[in-house]
Scaffold this motif. Structure first.
Motif, mmCIF file in Angstrom:
data_model
loop_
_atom_site.group_PDB
_atom_site.id
_atom_site.type_symbol
_atom_site.label_atom_id
_atom_site.label_comp_id
_atom_site.label_asym_id
_atom_site.label_seq_id
_atom_site.Cartn_x
_atom_site.Cartn_y
_atom_site.Cartn_z
ATOM 1 N N THR A 61 -8.775 -17.386 -24.577
ATOM 2 C CA THR A 61 -8.557 -18.658 -25.266
ATOM 3 C C THR A 61 -7.188 -19.210 -24.885
ATOM 4 N N GLU A 62 -6.924 -20.446 -25.297
ATOM 5 C CA GLU A 62 -5.603 -21.021 -25.038
ATOM 6 C C GLU A 62 -4.508 -20.227 -25.748
ATOM 7 N N GLU A 63 -4.848 -19.657 -26.894
ATOM 8 C CA GLU A 63 -3.881 -18.803 -27.602
ATOM 9 C C GLU A 63 -3.546 -17.576 -26.761
ATOM 10 N N ASP A 64 -4.546 -17.003 -26.091
ATOM 11 C CA ASP A 64 -4.310 -15.855 -25.217
ATOM 12 C C ASP A 64 -3.416 -16.247 -24.042
ATOM 13 N N PHE A 65 -3.710 -17.386 -23.428
ATOM 14 C CA PHE A 65 -2.892 -17.829 -22.301
ATOM 15 C C PHE A 65 -1.455 -18.103 -22.741
ATOM 16 N N ALA A 66 -1.289 -18.614 -23.962
ATOM 17 C CA ALA A 66 0.062 -18.864 -24.474
ATOM 18 C C ALA A 66 0.824 -17.553 -24.628
ATOM 19 N N GLN A 78 1.873 -16.346 -21.236
ATOM 20 C CA GLN A 78 2.969 -17.155 -20.707
ATOM 21 C C GLN A 78 4.282 -16.835 -21.396
ATOM 22 N N ARG A 96 -7.339 -17.785 -15.437
ATOM 23 C CA ARG A 96 -7.651 -19.143 -15.905
ATOM 24 C C ARG A 96 -8.698 -19.805 -15.018
#
Length: 258
Positions: free
Chosen positions: A119-124, A127, A209
């Motif tokens: 999810t975007e939370e995982d990618f955040a 990062q 991604r």
């Protein structure tokens, strides 16, 4: 948040459990631990035993105890010395190869699963680890704070496991990376190469991604292979050879006969 302590040397396991949560980023500088009574109850140990564990961590500089209103036990640093997370039984040299082999079996598949589920939370979260590494490099502190840099590396890999969306996989990777830390400390003196580490992490995130499973496997092959090569060079011992097909990169596997 904390689990029952089950060994005879309970204060050591209690100290190790708290240190481990700092090491993987679940506890950060300034975080307040539960009160003494509540924490002892969570770990199912006596309050004197907990005090002994806290004493060890305070002496190591990991915790600080503040008195008075608003006081309690607080995390004092993000950096955990390897002696605080070392398992009670050491890995023998011959077992290190097994740890590296287990990583090759698991982590590329974990990354591929993350490519499907992250999810975007995982990618955040991934990062954030990279950005923290980059901040150390930009400040010229990566080599001076090697323990912190390596800790961020572990946090990246555990965030990747979390991105798989499978709690069992995440638990397996926690165990594996603890053993990898012990293996590194015992059998290798790997020179820290901050720029390469950051770049391979950035490429890993980009591959995950993209959702391209072949690209994910290719990047992860390079990622895990670096530590394998270092271990072979420093110990003059080869890993399992020849590797079975399922442990080879996809591009090098034997195609089934027609």
């Amino acid at each position: 948040m904390f689990t029952p302590v089950q060994t005879r040397r309970t204060f050591e396991e209690a100290a190790e459990q708290i240190a481990d949560k700092v090491r993987i980023g679940e506890l950060r500088v300034g975080d307040k631990l539960p009160g003494e009574r509540a924490l002892a109850a969570q770990m199912q140990i006596s309050r004197p035993t907990l005090r002994e564990a806290v004493k060890v961590l305070v002496e190591a500089g990991l915790l600080e105890v503040r008195r008075g209103p608003g006081g309690g036990m607080f995390v004092a640093t993000d950096v955990v010395g390897v002696e605080l997370v070392r398992q009670r039984s050491s890995l023998r040299l011959g077992e290190v190869a097994g740890v590296l082999e287990a990583r090759r079996m698991l982590e590329p598949r974990v990354a591929q699963l993350a490519a499907v589920r992250a999810t975007e939370e995982d990618f955040a979260a991934l990062q954030r680890s990279i950005d923290s590494m980059r901040a150390l490099v930009d400040a010229g502190r990566a080599l001076k704070q090697e323990d912190r840099f390596l800790q961020l590396d572990v946090q990246f890999h555990l965030a990747l496991a979390r991105a798989s969306g499978n709690a069992t996989v995440e638990s397996l990777m926690r165990v594996l990376f603890r053993q990898l830390e012990i293996a590194r400390d015992m059998a290798m003196h790997l020179p820290l190469v901050p720029e390469w580490t950051i770049q391979i992490h950035e490429r890993t995130v980009a591959a995950v991604r993209s959702g391209d499973l072949v690209e994910v496997e290719s990047v992860m092959d390079e990622h895990v292979g670096q530590l394998e090569r270092t271990w072979e060079e420093e110990t003059a011992r080869a890993l399992v050879r020849p590797l079975p097909d399922f442990l080879l990169p996809a591009t090098a596997r034997t195609k089934p006969a027609a």
